[in-house]
Design a protein around this motif. Sequence first.
Motif, PDB file in Angstrom:
ATOM      1  N   ASN A   1      -5.227  -2.656  -3.363  1.00  0.00           N
ATOM      2  CA  ASN A   1      -6.343  -2.939  -2.467  1.00  0.00           C
ATOM      3  C   ASN A   1      -6.022  -4.235  -1.719  1.00  0.00           C
ATOM      4  O   ASN A   1      -6.031  -5.316  -2.305  1.00  0.00           O
ATOM      5  CB  ASN A   1      -7.644  -3.087  -3.276  1.00  0.00           C
ATOM      6  CG  ASN A   1      -8.870  -3.271  -2.405  1.00  0.00           C
ATOM      7  OD1 ASN A   1      -8.810  -3.931  -1.372  1.00  0.00           O
ATOM      8  ND2 ASN A   1      -9.993  -2.689  -2.822  1.00  0.00           N
TER       9      ASN A   1
ATOM     10  N   LYS B   1       0.829  -1.205   0.000  1.00  0.00           N
ATOM     11  CA  LYS B   1       0.000   0.000   0.000  1.00  0.00           C
ATOM     12  C   LYS B   1       0.863   1.254   0.000  1.00  0.00           C
ATOM     13  O   LYS B   1       0.557   2.235  -0.695  1.00  0.00           O
ATOM     14  CB  LYS B   1      -0.911  -0.012   1.236  1.00  0.00           C
ATOM     15  CG  LYS B   1      -1.951   1.098   1.257  1.00  0.00           C
ATOM     16  CD  LYS B   1      -3.019   0.883   0.211  1.00  0.00           C
ATOM     17  CE  LYS B   1      -4.118   1.911   0.298  1.00  0.00           C
ATOM     18  NZ  LYS B   1      -5.146   1.733  -0.750  1.00  0.00           N
TER      19      LYS B   1
ATOM     20  N   LYS C   1       0.107   2.982  -3.322  1.00  0.00           N
ATOM     21  CA  LYS C   1      -0.934   3.971  -2.979  1.00  0.00           C
ATOM     22  C   LYS C   1      -2.330   3.430  -3.290  1.00  0.00           C
ATOM     23  O   LYS C   1      -2.682   2.337  -2.919  1.00  0.00           O
ATOM     24  CB  LYS C   1      -0.680   5.296  -3.714  1.00  0.00           C
ATOM     25  CG  LYS C   1       0.742   5.810  -3.612  1.00  0.00           C
ATOM     26  CD  LYS C   1       1.145   6.127  -2.197  1.00  0.00           C
ATOM     27  CE  LYS C   1       2.560   6.696  -2.157  1.00  0.00           C
ATOM     28  NZ  LYS C   1       3.066   6.853  -0.789  1.00  0.00           N
ATOM     29  N   GLU C   2      -3.118   4.241  -4.008  1.00  0.00           N
ATOM     30  CA  GLU C   2      -4.522   3.893  -4.243  1.00  0.00           C
ATOM     31  C   GLU C   2      -4.704   2.741  -5.230  1.00  0.00           C
ATOM     32  O   GLU C   2      -5.813   2.217  -5.386  1.00  0.00           O
ATOM     33  CB  GLU C   2      -5.298   5.111  -4.757  1.00  0.00           C
ATOM     34  CG  GLU C   2      -4.921   5.581  -6.148  1.00  0.00           C
ATOM     35  CD  GLU C   2      -3.787   6.600  -6.140  1.00  0.00           C
ATOM     36  OE1 GLU C   2      -3.688   7.368  -7.112  1.00  0.00           O
ATOM     37  OE2 GLU C   2      -3.009   6.629  -5.165  1.00  0.00           O
TER      38      GLU C   2
END
Length: 253
Positions: A183, A175, A179-180
């Motif tokens: 998941n 993560k 980053k985004e």
Amino acid sequence: MIHLYCIINILMLVSLTGASESSIINGNVSKPHSRPYMASLQIRGWHTCGGILIREDFVLTAAHCKNSSEPITVVLGAHNITKNETSQQRIKVAKYYKHPKYTGKFDYDIMLLKLQKKAALNRYVKSIGLPKKNGEIPANIKCDVAGWGRTGANELVSDVLREAKETMQFSTECKYKWKEYFNSEHMICTRFGKKGKKGGVCQGDSGGPIMCNNKPQGITAFTNLKDCSDTKYPHVFTKINYFLPWIKEKMKQ
């Protein structure tokens, strides 16, 4: 065109680090037919992605491996995909089941291929069982990746099946790096490279498995586009056990 489409699509999503469909870099040639569950997904005779045979009539792979109207042929029982080995079975795909939440980006990157006919199971072609629904995948365990993908940034896909070792990474590290785009509910990731020797999955290995304790725990999803052997960016895999209810539902149909 398949590779180019994927690269353009993902470049639109990631401006700095990038990501790519995932070849085995700095790996070893697999013992012929030691992974009888492996599938080569081909378009017009060219290898585009990997996959795994999970039932005589179903192959599990990545959703981004189907990005055109071109039909896919599944090749089973192969070691050298440039030869017409007597062990090979070439079966066309009857139906493509992309996960309904897949949008062409990173998440829900999983697809089932319903074969037009059942594969003949033998010493060269075998289906493999899936992991348990709630099975844990602990960090720091070593796992195997395999595929016919590129063996270097400027190399073609491999003629023969190759494999390498990667180590499961903590989700927090994945993560932090991705980053985004990462998941932790749907994805797992690995660290790779040893004593300055970078390696692991890269272009052409998408849809192939990461095997931990002899079970497929993930499907190769994406890596750093600019350099898939860049150890700063973990390799990312779609987590299979999260999608078991969906997989079983489709296979019942």
